[in-house]
Design a protein around this motif. Structure first.
Motif, PDB file in Angstrom:
ATOM      1  N   ASP A 180      38.382  11.327  60.449  1.00 22.35           N
ATOM      2  CA  ASP A 180      37.745  10.462  61.447  1.00 22.35           C
ATOM      3  C   ASP A 180      37.347  11.288  62.670  1.00 22.35           C
ATOM      4  O   ASP A 180      38.029  12.236  63.020  1.00 22.35           O
ATOM      5  CB  ASP A 180      38.728   9.371  61.904  1.00 22.35           C
ATOM      6  CG  ASP A 180      39.125   8.483  60.745  1.00 22.35           C
ATOM      7  OD1 ASP A 180      38.456   8.569  59.703  1.00 22.35           O
ATOM      8  OD2 ASP A 180      40.097   7.729  60.890  1.00 22.35           O
TER       9      ASP A 180
ATOM     10  N   MET B 284      37.428  12.262  66.318  1.00 23.35           N
ATOM     11  CA  MET B 284      38.373  12.054  67.414  1.00 23.35           C
ATOM     12  C   MET B 284      37.801  12.727  68.656  1.00 23.35           C
ATOM     13  O   MET B 284      38.394  13.620  69.242  1.00 23.35           O
ATOM     14  CB  MET B 284      39.736  12.626  67.037  1.00 23.35           C
ATOM     15  CG  MET B 284      40.382  11.852  65.894  1.00 23.35           C
ATOM     16  SD  MET B 284      41.949  12.516  65.375  1.00 23.35           S
ATOM     17  CE  MET B 284      42.414  11.339  64.093  1.00 23.35           C
TER      18      MET B 284
ATOM     19  N   VAL C  43      42.185  27.911  69.560  1.00 21.47           N
ATOM     20  CA  VAL C  43      42.229  26.458  69.379  1.00 21.47           C
ATOM     21  C   VAL C  43      41.751  26.024  67.992  1.00 21.47           C
ATOM     22  O   VAL C  43      41.984  24.886  67.585  1.00 21.47           O
ATOM     23  CB  VAL C  43      41.423  25.690  70.453  1.00 21.47           C
ATOM     24  CG1 VAL C  43      42.085  25.809  71.809  1.00 21.47           C
ATOM     25  CG2 VAL C  43      39.978  26.141  70.508  1.00 21.47           C
ATOM     26  N   SER C  44      41.083  26.921  67.268  1.00 19.78           N
ATOM     27  CA  SER C  44      40.656  26.552  65.911  1.00 19.78           C
ATOM     28  C   SER C  44      41.746  26.794  64.873  1.00 19.78           C
ATOM     29  O   SER C  44      41.635  26.337  63.739  1.00 19.78           O
ATOM     30  CB  SER C  44      39.410  27.354  65.523  1.00 19.78           C
ATOM     31  OG  SER C  44      38.363  27.053  66.425  1.00 19.78           O
TER      32      SER C  44
ATOM     33  N   TYR D 158      43.404  23.945  62.628  1.00 19.52           N
ATOM     34  CA  TYR D 158      42.726  23.399  61.452  1.00 19.52           C
ATOM     35  C   TYR D 158      43.027  24.245  60.222  1.00 19.52           C
ATOM     36  O   TYR D 158      43.129  23.734  59.111  1.00 19.52           O
ATOM     37  CB  TYR D 158      41.217  23.336  61.689  1.00 19.52           C
ATOM     38  CG  TYR D 158      40.851  22.411  62.826  1.00 19.52           C
ATOM     39  CD1 TYR D 158      41.011  21.028  62.694  1.00 19.52           C
ATOM     40  CD2 TYR D 158      40.378  22.907  64.027  1.00 19.52           C
ATOM     41  CE1 TYR D 158      40.700  20.174  63.735  1.00 19.52           C
ATOM     42  CE2 TYR D 158      40.053  22.062  65.076  1.00 19.52           C
ATOM     43  CZ  TYR D 158      40.221  20.695  64.927  1.00 19.52           C
ATOM     44  OH  TYR D 158      39.920  19.860  65.959  1.00 19.52           O
TER      45      TYR D 158
ATOM     46  N   LEU E  66      45.760  18.136  71.498  1.00 18.88           N
ATOM     47  CA  LEU E  66      44.957  18.608  72.627  1.00 18.88           C
ATOM     48  C   LEU E  66      45.161  20.106  72.883  1.00 18.88           C
ATOM     49  O   LEU E  66      44.941  20.592  73.982  1.00 18.88           O
ATOM     50  CB  LEU E  66      45.288  17.776  73.875  1.00 18.88           C
ATOM     51  CG  LEU E  66      45.249  16.258  73.670  1.00 18.88           C
ATOM     52  CD1 LEU E  66      45.540  15.534  74.979  1.00 18.88           C
ATOM     53  CD2 LEU E  66      43.922  15.790  73.100  1.00 18.88           C
TER      54      LEU E  66
END
Lengths: 112, 452
Positions: free
Chosen positions: B202, B204, B310-311, B314, B322
């Motif tokens: 989804d 976000m 920050v990747s 995943y 956050l």
């Protein structure tokens, strides 16, 4: 009577409204809408996470007119809303059985 | 002899420390906006509440036992003692810390104890029970923050906290004690609570980037108190750390945006806000150890590194919502290690890093301090999170999460858009029917906004 529904680009709304007013249409209903046709959405990136935003913002404009004016009104809308680029929108016409003006109770043609 | 080691109270120093305490206090509301803007509309209030409630909870803890456990005496070089519980005796005019009244230092350090656990909340957006969060703040602050802050900042002529006074790793304003510490706990909680419903599927998207920028601006402003206030005096050290803070933050913004532009095609506002925070984090431990040119280099690298970091979630599969790990853990670690590279003896912290002929000594000390603190914080946060989850519960049910934590946990909605279009009362909200004694309900005598 016919209900003419047009889904057009938001920034063309003023042009369409002005053109309809010049033609003699005295009222309309406008709602914000979102959707897509051949024009797909766009991609947004937040901290490297890419999102496909499929739905494109549009406005949906509705006018009810006498049968005889229907073709001309559609023409006015199409001319005013056209940019020639993908995503210009759609216009469609549906038959309407009855119209009542809430304030007076007038019916059909008198209620337009 | 009494008074021998005591310094006179200096009015300028006291004014700066008190003003800095207020600046750092403002950072936690700033954090609430920064985080609040990044979540979806249905959980912005819960997100902001997690920061704000931390102000209240940790303040009470700090007055009762926190200050004493952190800064009163030393037990085993890892924690204080109970000699100043309730801030006992600190109102006296001869109670001096450095060149300020002890209570000025108490107030300043309190604000650090508040924002550190608040930082962790970004990892568990959209899905935490409010009471679970409060329990976590109490437990983690007590078991992790107080001992770590003592280890880093309690100095007693080489016989205080093991990190700052014995190992002599440098942590000027909290790269290790605040940011890496919070980042490690954030990773633990992201794992304990698990991924949000629909994660990676989804959208976000942040619901309000202007709020994020407002929060980043408040953080940036408050951070001058955080870093330059940590000088605990209004002199050269405060001025050096002030300039270094600004310099590193500027280049971190640029570093993040450059990487973003190259990798993803566009420079974004969220990238700018994130880059600023990454720079502020990285310069926190090092603002007293590098030159202004060193700060420019350090910031640029920090912005670029955190943008890549920050990747990672995943790829590694944890929902640190956050990016507390990517920004605070990575930024804090990098800023701390950078002291071992870019540290110069000409700066207030007075250590030479690798590039200034200091060899690997300081780098090794920085690495060890961060390794121990990171492991300790992660482990305690993980166990504490599990215990809370199994007892009072830490994560809301899937249904409640989909509905939204604002409604479920706080009985509120952040924005009333129907009210704006004149439909208030009809479609938006009505006064709830009052309950009568026999359990049935009656309609309220008047509808909202309607005069009888």
């Amino acid at each position: 009577m016919k209900l003419i529904t047009a889904v057009v680009k938001p920034h063309k709304l003023d042009d369409v409204r002005a053109a309809l007013e010049t033609f003699g249409v005295t009222g309309m209903t406008v709602t914000e809408a979102s959707g897509y046709g051949r024009q797909k959405g766009h991609t947004e990136v937040y901290r490297g996470a890419e999102y496909e935003v499929d739905l494109v913002p549009k406005v949906r404009l509705e006018v009810v007119v006498e049968d005889g004016d229907s073709a001309d009104v559609v023409d006015v809308i199409v001319k005013a809303a056209q940019t020639g680029k993908i995503g210009d929108g759609k216009v469609w016409v549906t038959p309407v059985d009855t119209i009542v003006r809430v304030r007076t109770g007038e019916l059909d043609g008198d209620a337009l | 002899m009494e008074g021998m080691t005591l310094m006179e109270i200096n009015a300028g120093d006291t004014a700066w420390v008190l003003a800095s305490a207020a600046l750092v206090m403002l950072m936690t509301p700033g954090l609430a906006f920064f985080y609040g803007g990044m979540v979806r509309m249905k959980s912005v209030l819960n997100m902001m509440m997690m920061s704000f409630i931390t102000i209240a909870v940790v303040t009470v803890m700090w007055v009762l036992v926190g200050y004493s456990l952190t800064f009163a005496g030393d037990t085993g070089h890892v924690i204080g003692d109970f000699s100043e519980v309730g801030l006992k005796g600190l109102m006296a005019t001869d109670s001096v810390s450095g060149s300020t009244p002890t209570l000025a230092f108490v107030a300043f350090q309190l604000m650090f104890a508040i924002i550190t656990p608040a930082l962790i909340s970004g990892a568990i957006a959209d899905r935490a029970k409010f009471r679970g969060w409060i329990a976590f703040v109490v437990g983690w602050t007590l078991l992790v923050y107080f001992p770590v802050a003592h280890s880093v900042w309690f100095l007693q002529d080489g016989n205080g906290g093991w990190i700052g006074d014995k190992l002599k790793a440098v942590d000027f304003a909290g790269g290790t004690a605040v940011h890496l510490n919070a980042g490690a706990a954030a990773l633990a909680l992201a794992i304990v609570l698990g991924k949000r419903v629909g994660w990676k599927k989804d959208p976000m998207r942040p619901h309000s980037l202007p709020l994020v920028l407002l929060g980043a601006g408040l953080l940036w402003f408050g951070w001058f108190g955080f870093n330059a206030g940590s000088a605990l005096s209004a002199g050269t050290t405060a001025a050096v750390t002030f300039v270094n803070t600004q310099a590193a933050t500027a280049t971190a913004v640029i570093g993040w945006l450059i990487v973003e532009r190259i990798v993803h095609g566009k420079a974004t506002t969220l990238g700018l806000a994130s880059g600023a925070v990454a720079g502020l984090v990285a310069i926190t431990p090092s603002c007293g150890a590098v030159s202004p040119i060193g700060a420019l280099i350090l910031g640029l690298a920090a912005g670029a590194i955190c943008c890549f970091a920050v990747s990672l979630k995943y790829k590694l599969g944890f929902d640190d919502s956050l990016d507390v790990v990517g920004v605070h853990f990575v930024g804090g670690l990098f800023g701390s290690l950078a002291i071992g590279l870019l540290g110069t003896a000409a700066a207030p912290s007075a250590v030479n890093g690798l590039f200034y002929g200091g060899g690997f000594t300081q780098l090794g000390k920085q690495a060890l301090a961060n390794l121990v603190v990171g492991l300790y914080s992660f482990t305690v946060a993980f166990i504490l999170g599990k215990v809370i989850d199994k007892t009072i519960g830490f994560r809301v049910t899937e249904d409640d999460e989909v509905t939204g934590v604002d409604q479920v946990e706080h009985a509120e909605t952040a924005y009333d858009f129907l009210g704006a279009s004149g439909l208030r009362g009809a479609l938006s909200a009505r006064p709830a029917p009052a309950e009568t004694e026999n359990g049935t309900t009656t309609e309220p005598a008047e509808k909202e906004g309607v005069k009888a």
